[in-house]
Design a protein around this motif. Structure first.
Motif, short mmCIF file in Angstrom:
data_model
loop_
_atom_site.label_atom_id
_atom_site.label_comp_id
_atom_site.label_asym_id
_atom_site.label_seq_id
_atom_site.Cartn_x
_atom_site.Cartn_y
_atom_site.Cartn_z
N HIS A 331 0.84 -1.19 0.00
CA HIS A 331 0.00 0.00 0.00
C HIS A 331 0.88 1.24 0.00
O HIS A 331 2.05 1.17 0.35
N THR A 332 0.30 2.38 -0.39
CA THR A 332 1.02 3.65 -0.28
C THR A 332 0.38 4.44 0.85
O THR A 332 -0.52 3.96 1.52
N GLY A 333 0.86 5.66 1.04
CA GLY A 333 0.17 6.60 1.91
C GLY A 333 -0.79 7.42 1.05
O GLY A 333 -0.72 7.38 -0.18
N ILE A 334 -1.66 8.19 1.70
CA ILE A 334 -2.60 9.01 0.92
C ILE A 334 -1.90 10.16 0.20
O ILE A 334 -2.44 10.73 -0.72
N GLY A 335 -0.69 10.46 0.59
CA GLY A 335 0.04 11.54 -0.06
C GLY A 335 0.87 11.07 -1.26
O GLY A 335 1.61 11.86 -1.86
N ARG A 409 13.90 -5.65 3.53
CA ARG A 409 12.87 -6.38 4.26
C ARG A 409 11.56 -5.94 3.63
O ARG A 409 11.37 -4.76 3.33
N VAL A 410 10.65 -6.88 3.39
CA VAL A 410 9.38 -6.55 2.78
C VAL A 410 8.28 -6.56 3.83
O VAL A 410 8.10 -7.52 4.57
N ASP A 411 7.53 -5.46 3.85
CA ASP A 411 6.42 -5.32 4.78
C ASP A 411 5.23 -6.16 4.30
O ASP A 411 4.93 -6.19 3.11
N VAL A 412 4.57 -6.82 5.19
CA VAL A 412 3.35 -7.63 4.98
C VAL A 412 3.23 -8.31 3.61
O VAL A 412 2.21 -8.15 2.92
N PRO A 413 4.20 -9.11 3.21
CA PRO A 413 4.13 -9.70 1.87
C PRO A 413 2.89 -10.56 1.64
O PRO A 413 2.36 -10.61 0.52
N ASN A 414 2.41 -11.23 2.68
CA ASN A 414 1.27 -12.14 2.43
C ASN A 414 -0.05 -11.41 2.24
O ASN A 414 -1.04 -12.02 1.89
N ASP A 436 23.83 -11.24 -4.23
CA ASP A 436 24.17 -11.22 -2.80
C ASP A 436 23.16 -10.46 -1.96
O ASP A 436 23.33 -10.33 -0.75
N ALA A 437 22.14 -9.91 -2.61
CA ALA A 437 21.15 -9.11 -1.85
C ALA A 437 20.31 -10.03 -0.98
O ALA A 437 19.90 -11.10 -1.38
N TYR A 438 20.06 -9.57 0.23
CA TYR A 438 19.32 -10.34 1.23
C TYR A 438 17.85 -9.92 1.18
O TYR A 438 17.55 -8.73 1.30
N MET A 439 16.97 -10.87 0.99
CA MET A 439 15.54 -10.59 0.89
C MET A 439 14.80 -11.24 2.06
O MET A 439 14.76 -12.46 2.18
N VAL A 440 14.24 -10.39 2.91
CA VAL A 440 13.57 -10.86 4.12
C VAL A 440 12.09 -10.49 4.07
O VAL A 440 11.75 -9.36 3.73
N GLY A 441 11.24 -11.45 4.36
CA GLY A 441 9.80 -11.19 4.33
C GLY A 441 9.23 -11.08 5.74
O GLY A 441 9.59 -11.85 6.63
N GLU A 442 8.33 -10.10 5.92
CA GLU A 442 7.71 -9.97 7.24
C GLU A 442 6.57 -10.98 7.36
O GLU A 442 5.39 -10.67 7.22
N ILE A 443 6.95 -12.23 7.63
CA ILE A 443 5.97 -13.28 7.89
C ILE A 443 6.27 -13.75 9.30
O ILE A 443 7.42 -14.09 9.60
N TRP A 444 5.27 -13.75 10.16
CA TRP A 444 5.51 -13.97 11.58
C TRP A 444 5.50 -15.45 11.97
O TRP A 444 5.93 -15.80 13.06
N THR A 445 4.95 -16.29 11.09
CA THR A 445 4.77 -17.70 11.46
C THR A 445 5.73 -18.61 10.69
O THR A 445 6.33 -18.19 9.71
N LEU A 446 5.83 -19.83 11.16
CA LEU A 446 6.65 -20.83 10.47
C LEU A 446 6.01 -21.09 9.11
O LEU A 446 4.90 -21.59 9.03
#
Ligand code: CA
Length: 670
Positions: A331-335, A409-414, A436-446
């Protein structure tokens, strides 16, 4: 138990097996490279009837298509079911799916091959390959299952099978009856980022870390979201560094922290052994947290200039510190300029299809007029199925990698529309240019499906830190219960994945770890027990596979209760840092740096006993880590002499060791 279907003169698209073990529902079979269809599964002892179901049609006479059955029986419709007899022995069913990282992965330049089997059923296992025979080890376990692990000290093509010993007999585990050997082609499709595995991570919330440039402080106020919002308008606040928390604290109370401030604190971060900084959002946005992006291609001026960002990255890299940014594609912001254009021009806007507008005209901030993230009107959801949106977002990610960042790090990918496809494409684009770029997803569960080589390198491993280690450190899980959970965790992820773990307990989104351990709220004085429990927890995080990540200020024993205006985000009060805790974190970093076994990919459980859990680290099991979340305890040691290397150095132990209450000890084979 294995079901095998070898087509004779047709090429089916979908084959499933339906039988009395699954209420005649469908279990899909997997097509192997030679055209044979296979399903391996575990069945309880018993006699089962079944049929294959090929492209939507039942096989009439199973005796004609399945020579592997133990017999055949009248199906009541003039045809024949196949019969399999599962004796007690076949509970030995081996779960092995080498196309998935938990079963086969490349870690530390070795080919790691693992299978799962029922708990305590086999005594020994060997990995027999065309380039050598390797003893397997019972690696991790839980109440009903365990993982056997073998490693081939090379990454090259080989064929292989397993031999196992159970009940005094030896069995061979082959691929299938007509193609006995498993084949590995020697290709690493999901390379481990070694720099992550050996690293120490640190999360920075830029508005609240350090103010290095007073001249940009007020710039936050001119584009805050509250000014634009026509439904819930308000006025942002610019505070002094130690001002009290207000109800706007989480999102619209600014404190002036910036990029220049982080650059000035690089020495401090180096003294903590930090090799990776994860920055909360820094691009133009309407809040203190930055998750409402206005422009993905522009640094927010309140955080500094491109020049200051350039200097920061250069200085960080010179200090051996890599930096990842926070990427918010949902999502974006309203601005955001595209959203403003839609707001002004409705369907005349070329960006109309970037969002999901339900009615127009609308007021900015009206969550009923367009789809917002979780219905929030200030966070209009992007249509990430739209190729133009995808291009816009992905090019932004690439731009910042080109600029000098080392991953994101990616916010709320799911939550994304079309998430699976989006992140497959993103990974392909990113890794083609920046392997070599590190890609991390914000997923809280296994969630093994997110780290199977097609999307992320790691998830934010709350599943490890917050769900397993935190309750253990708090004293609410026994050693055994904790090891059961850890066993399932390590069984679920490839060894490469666990070793690239973004291992955290807390963040800007949770209460602080010390608060969760009973230390109190911001402003309280934590008792010694809470401090001790945080030391135990952080020591576990630093000795398990993967990269420990500390949320800014945890190393100073700061407190913060999320339920009180997100006080975990309160500005870093430098003069209030707890020196004892700081020394503890520094010594953990020093330990990781000086003992390669602790940054290797391999873990092997040793044993549990009451409040104690213990595991080996290193490819030769040369380091033994023993944790204790209860009272003083004595643990029997493996054979040989063991030398303490942390927290004290040099003491030698044989046969047994005493573990003080609520503590962790690291021993090295003498
Ligand atoms: Ca500033």
């Amino acid at each position: 138990m294995e079901f095998v279907y070898t087509p004779k003169n047709l090429t089916p698209r979908i084959v499933s097996v339906r039988g009395s073990f699954n209420d005649w529902g469908q279990w899909y079979m997997r097509k192997t490279a030679n055209g044979t269809w296979i399903l391996r599964t575990c069945l309880k002892p018993g006699n089962y009837q079944y049929k294959f179901f090929i492209d939507g049609k039942w096989v009439k006479d199973m005796s004609k298509v399945d020579p592997t059955a133990d017999g055949y029986a009248d199906d009541g419709y003039g045809g024949k079911n196949a019969v399999k007899v599962v004796s007690g022995l076949s509970t030995l069913a081996i779960d092995f799916r080498p196309e998935r990282p938990p079963y086969l992965s490349i870690a530390d330049n070795r080919t790691v091959v693992r299978f799962q089997v029922g708990r305590g059923l086999i005594e020994n296992a060997t990995l027999v390959t065309s380039i050598g025979t390797f003893k397997m080890e019972r690696q991790v376990w839980w109440s009903s299952g365990e993982v056997w692990r073998g490693e081939v000290p090379a990454v090259e093509p080989f064929e292989y099978y397993f031999t196992i010993q159970a009940n005094g007999s030896s069995y061979e585990v082959f691929n299938s009856s007509n193609e006995p050997f498993f084949k590995f082609d020697g290709k690493d499709r999901f390379p481990q980022l070694q720099w992550v595995s050996t690293g120490v991570g640190y999360q920075i919330f830029p508005d609240r870390f350090y103010n290095g440039n007073r001249s940009n402080d007020a710039l936050a106020l001119d584009h805050d979201e509250l000014i634009l919002n026509q439904v819930s308008p308000g006025k942002p606040i610019l505070s002094n560094w130690s001002d009290p928390i207000t109800p706007l604290h989480c999102c619209h109370q600014y404190f002036g922290g910036d990029i220049a401030g982080i650059t000035q604190k690089l020495d401090y971060l180096q003294s903590l052994g930090v090799t990776l900084i994860y920055l909360n959002p820094i691009f133009l946005s309407g809040s203190a947290h930055g998750y409402d992006t206005y422009d993905y291609y522009r640094l927010d001026p309140k955080f500094g200039t491109d020049e200051e960002l350039r200097t920061f990255l250069n200085e960080a890299h010179k200090s051996g510190i890599r930096v990842i940014f926070d990427f918010v594609p949902d999502h974006t912001g309203i601005g955001h300029w595209a959203f403003i254009d839609v707001w002004k021009r409705g369907n005349q806007s070329p960006y109309w299809d970037w969002y999901f507008v339900k009615k127009w005209p609308f007021k900015l901030g009206d969550g009923s007029a367009y789809t917002g993230w979780w219905g929030i009107g200030s966070l209009p959801k992007l249509n990430t199925e739209n190729p133009k949106v995808k291009e816009y977002l992905m090019n932004a990610a690439l731009k910042w990698l080109d600029f000098g960042f080392d991953g994101f790090r990616v916010d709320v990918p799911n939550d994304l529309v079309n998430a699976d496809e989006f992140f497959r494409e993103l990974r392909a684009k990113v890794k083609a240019k920046h392997p070599d770029a590190y890609m991390v997803g914000e997923i809280w569960t296994l969630s093994p499906d997110w780290v199977d080589g097609s999307k992320f390198d790691s998830l934010m491993n709350y599943a490890l830190g917050k769900d397993i280690l935190l309750p253990y450190a708090r004293g609410s899980l026994s050693g055994k219960a904790t090891m059961n959970l850890l066993g399932k965790y390590y069984a679920a992820y490839g060894e490469n994945v666990a070793a690239m773990g973004f291992n955290l307990v807390d963040s800007h989104d949770t209460s602080r770890v010390l608060t969760d351990l009973g230390g109190g709220k911001l402003g309280d004085k934590p008792d010694q027990e809470a401090i001790q429990r945080q030391k135990l927890l952080s020591a576990l995080l630093y000795t398990l596979p993967g990269m420990p990540v500390t949320f800014q200020g945890d190393e100073c024993a700061f407190l913060g209760d999320k339920s009180h205006y997100d006080e975990q985000r309160y500005p870093f009060q430098w003069e209030k840092c707890n020196g004892d805790m700081l020394r503890h974190y520094r010594s953990l970093a020093e330990l990781r740096k000086s003992v390669p076994a602790l940054t290797s990919s391999k873990i092997l459980f040793y044993r549990t006993q009451g409040s104690v859990l213990s595991f080996f680290r290193g490819h030769n099991n040369e380091v033994l880590v023993i944790a204790n979340n209860g009272g003083r305890s004595e643990l029997e040691l493996p054979e040989g002499t063991w030398k303490e290397i942390w927290p004290e150095k040099g003491k030698e132990f044989k046969e047994s060791v005493e573990i003080p209450a609520v503590s962790l000890v690291v021993l090295e084979r003498g």
